[in-house]
Design an enzyme around this catalytic site. Structure first.
Site, mmCIF file in Angstrom:
data_model
loop_
_atom_site.group_PDB
_atom_site.id
_atom_site.type_symbol
_atom_site.label_atom_id
_atom_site.label_comp_id
_atom_site.label_asym_id
_atom_site.label_seq_id
_atom_site.Cartn_x
_atom_site.Cartn_y
_atom_site.Cartn_z
ATOM 1 C CE1 TYR A 84 -3.332 -2.779 0.626
ATOM 2 C CE2 TYR A 84 -4.083 -1.518 2.518
ATOM 3 C CZ TYR A 84 -4.253 -2.572 1.639
ATOM 4 O OH TYR A 84 -5.335 -3.399 1.789
ATOM 5 N N GLY A 85 2.103 1.096 0.493
ATOM 6 C CA GLY A 85 2.959 2.252 0.807
ATOM 7 C C GLY A 85 3.369 3.093 -0.381
ATOM 8 C CB THR A 89 0.695 2.646 4.550
ATOM 9 O OG1 THR A 89 2.110 2.411 4.480
ATOM 10 C CG2 THR A 89 0.221 3.340 3.311
ATOM 11 C CD GLU A 134 6.106 -8.708 2.412
ATOM 12 O OE1 GLU A 134 5.831 -9.055 1.269
ATOM 13 O OE2 GLU A 134 5.269 -8.417 3.288
ATOM 14 C CB CYS A 140 6.803 0.646 8.149
ATOM 15 S SG CYS A 140 6.442 -0.765 7.088
ATOM 16 C CB THR A 141 3.420 -3.126 10.857
ATOM 17 O OG1 THR A 141 2.903 -3.138 9.531
ATOM 18 C CG2 THR A 141 2.562 -2.248 11.734
HETATM 19 N N1 DGL Z 1 2.290 -2.459 6.267
HETATM 20 C C1 DGL Z 1 2.832 -1.298 5.601
HETATM 21 C C2 DGL Z 1 3.090 -0.228 6.650
HETATM 22 O O1 DGL Z 1 3.126 -0.489 7.842
HETATM 23 C C3 DGL Z 1 4.075 -1.624 4.833
HETATM 24 C C4 DGL Z 1 3.830 -2.458 3.599
HETATM 25 C C5 DGL Z 1 3.129 -1.700 2.509
HETATM 26 O O2 DGL Z 1 3.701 -0.788 1.890
HETATM 27 O O3 DGL Z 1 1.975 -2.031 2.272
HETATM 28 O O4 DGL Z 1 3.254 0.913 6.290
#
Ligand code: DGL
Length: 271
Positions: free
Chosen positions: A42-43, A75, A152, A186-187
């Site tokens: 999503y980022g 995000t 990942e 970010c997680t």
């Molecule tokens: N989970 C997203 C975050 O914590 C990182 C991965 C993404 O870009 O979707 O921002």
């Protein structure tokens, strides 16, 4: 007492670091986790797309009778928490607020760093809260787009030349600024805590956004008398939007324990 589950979602697997913290601090709670593995990341997406995805993620989770939802994604928390909270009638927790507040409080020299996805940095959400809570704070925010794919792919350990090189490239400007507090916004990033900690040095405090939101969830549920029965053992249910193949292996890395529960694929575009 309220034994209904807590819904947790992320764009993919990173939110499992929040589940790990949740299960540790609140072992009696049932968790329903949705990872949007079919649409991650999503980022790098626009605000509009992130909000649309987040609405669908919450709509799927709300097919369960939940007592709260945790947005375990920096995000989505940055870009969509306000919209989602306004539309839902149960508490919605995001990772940004509690982490930003803590950073603003614990810094001693008022020099704070933030590392996150490009979308999170672009919203300025962390900075707004930190500045409001600590007007003296000097904040340096950096997007680190290579961290997520490296995590990942399991490139998280000290001694791994690839991740060590990328960490050095990204974080040298923060080190030169002399920050004493670094928000891992970010997680995915808690998995890089050792490598980042080794590079930044022991004088820099690393704040893990998952752990901070869990503290807030525990406080709120306790204040409203909505904790699960402490005698019970919480269960986890896993849902993803892409193939379930490989989930158990990768999830074990994020959760820090073997994943034995079944995982189910759902069609998120139907929500
Ligand atoms: N989970 C997203 C975050 O914590 C990182 C991965 C993404 O870009 O979707 O921002």
């Amino acid at each position: 007492m309220d034994n209904r589950p807590i819904g947790v979602f992320d764009s993919g697997m990173g939110g499992l670091t929040t589940v790990r913290a949740l299960a540790k601090q609140m072992p009696a709670e049932d968790i329903v986790y949705f990872g949007d593995t079919g649409r991650v990341p999503y980022g790098s997406r626009s605000q509009e797309t992130i909000v649309r995805y987040a609405r669908q993620d919450v709509a799927f989770l709300r097919t369960f009778d939940l007592k709260a939802v945790v947005i375990a994604c920096g995000t989505v928390s940055s870009a969509a928490l306000g919209v989602i909270s306004a539309e839902q009638d149960i508490p919605i927790f995001g990772v940004v607020g509690p982490t930003a507040l803590r950073a603003a409080q614990v810094t001693r020299n008022n020099k704070i760093g933030l590392v996150a996805t490009a979308a999170t940095v672009r919203t300025g959400a962390y900075e707004r809260i930190m500045r409001h809570a600590n007007p003296m704070a000097e904040i340096t925010s950096l997007a680190c787009p290579l961290f997520v794919p490296l995590v990942e792919n399991g490139r998280t350990q000290p001694g791994d030349i690839l991740i060590e090189t990328v960490v050095r490239e990204y974080l040298t400007p923060l080190k030169e600024k002399g920050i004493d507090t670094l928000v891992l916004g970010c997680t995915h990033y808690p998995l890089l805590k050792d490598v980042i900690g080794n590079f930044m040095g022991p004088e820099v405090m690393l704040l893990d956004s998952g752990a901070e939101v869990v503290r807030q969830v525990a406080e709120r549920l306790s204040a409203s008398g909505q904790e699960a029965d402490p005698e019970r053992e919480g269960r986890c249910r896993w849902y993803v939007s892409d193939s379930t193949e490989g989930f158990q292996n990768l999830a074990s890395l994020f959760l820090g324990r073997p994943v034995t529960e079944p995982v189910e694929q759902i069609s998120i575009e139907d929500y």
